[in-house]
Design an enzyme around this catalytic site. Sequence first.
Site: not given
Length: 427
Positions: A306, A363
């Site tokens: 991320h 996710d």
Amino acid sequence: MDLKKTKLILQDKTSIELNIIKGTLGQNVIDIRNLSSKGLLTFDPGFNSTASCESKITFIDGDKGTLLYRGFPIDQLASKSNYLEVCYILLNGDVPTKKQFEKFHKIVTRHTMIHEQITRLFHGFRRDSHPMAVMCGVTGALAAFYHDSLDVNIKRHREIAAFRLLSKMPTVAAMCYKYSIGQPFIYPRNDLSYAGNFLHMMFATPCEKYKVNAILESAMDRILILHADHEQNASTSTVRTAGSSGANPFACIAAGIASLWGPAHGGANEACLNMLEEINTVDHIPEFINRAKDKNDSFRLMGFGHRLYKNYDPRAKVMRETCHAVLNTLCMKDNLLEVAIALENIALNDPYFVERKLYPNVDFYSGIILKAMGIPSSMFTVIFAMARTVGWIAHWKEMHDDTMKIARPRQLYTGYDKRKFISKLID
Ligand code: CMC
């Protein structure tokens, strides 16, 4: 806002004084707004070091793995609140009283139907279209049906459009699914919860009664909370950029949906489940880990890494727990969960991932939960978009409530210098 100064010393030994602005939390920001008038620009592709706006909505501390909506930690909201209360908090800044919540709830659940003519719009799409393509198109087209809320300079119009988007997005999302499988559209039921109504529109048919499973309803509600907002990410920045020109809210949210679709952003949940299916068994994991580490291979471990989190994504923590809870309560065993857990353990101990601080993100586990609910992977990003709509609207409203300037980034030009045009078409 505590103002300090810093000096930028230029090559010719002259200096420019710049203000340093302190937020409530997070890094300080150097105010460079007047730099261009001094003949200088900053260069920051991907906006790694650029605060594009001032905001009071969401805060992320990527090193500590903290995510706050209006100051409230995400894990507390996920365990103690519900999606519509979170929506109220994001849009209005604070926890609603019982009376305020009832009013808000009533407005959202009473505007769930979409203009009947829109149903015919769906039929213009091919049945095998990706649901995100349909959702993007239909959301943009809502502007053609709700003319009475398009003047973005009128506060009441902005409020009406915000409610319409929040109320109608589950209906549009479920219609995308029903259309793709050739089943009739199911009208919303206003007596159900936001998540429950969405599941009803997804799975009910006109032929028999459908009872919403309470476990799935609560898991869906949690998924919606975890995806509701995430600061100035690619799609939110897209919504703000589109909105900065005065574009109507439906067009702005459609722009956000388009940006979210990419596999590096919201499209990662679909790509992650596809990847887990491709890996299929634990013995294949090393092969995929090696591919992820190979600079000559474009493959990346989906659901990992991320831009901001250099620690465990707090959303992934809640998602992993929810995933176990859903599979246990449904007495389901999914070999993909085994693959995901093994993959996570291997990656978290591999120097490549450790050095780069690559952790599972939101996710990584969401797809396994959605699959357990019977939702196909092509719908995963649609559900993300439905959940994120409130965040996009909150940012869009915040931008309009503030003094707004059109977003107009500059560039570092590396093309030709001025040159004479000589056509090569003439012999
Ligand atoms: N697998 C393998 N290597 C990776 C991965 C990954 N998933 N993510 C980053 N890296 C490596 C990358 O190759 C680079 O290595 P090096 O320094 O040797 O060149 C380093 O880590 C830094 O990567 P980056 O691309 O500069 O990092 P970024 O901040 O620009 O990208 C990201 C963040 C999310 C786009 C990226 O981690 C990624 O592509 N992850 C997979 C897609 C994904 O799961 N996206 C969902 C994000 S969370 C949901 C949302 O908010 O949208």
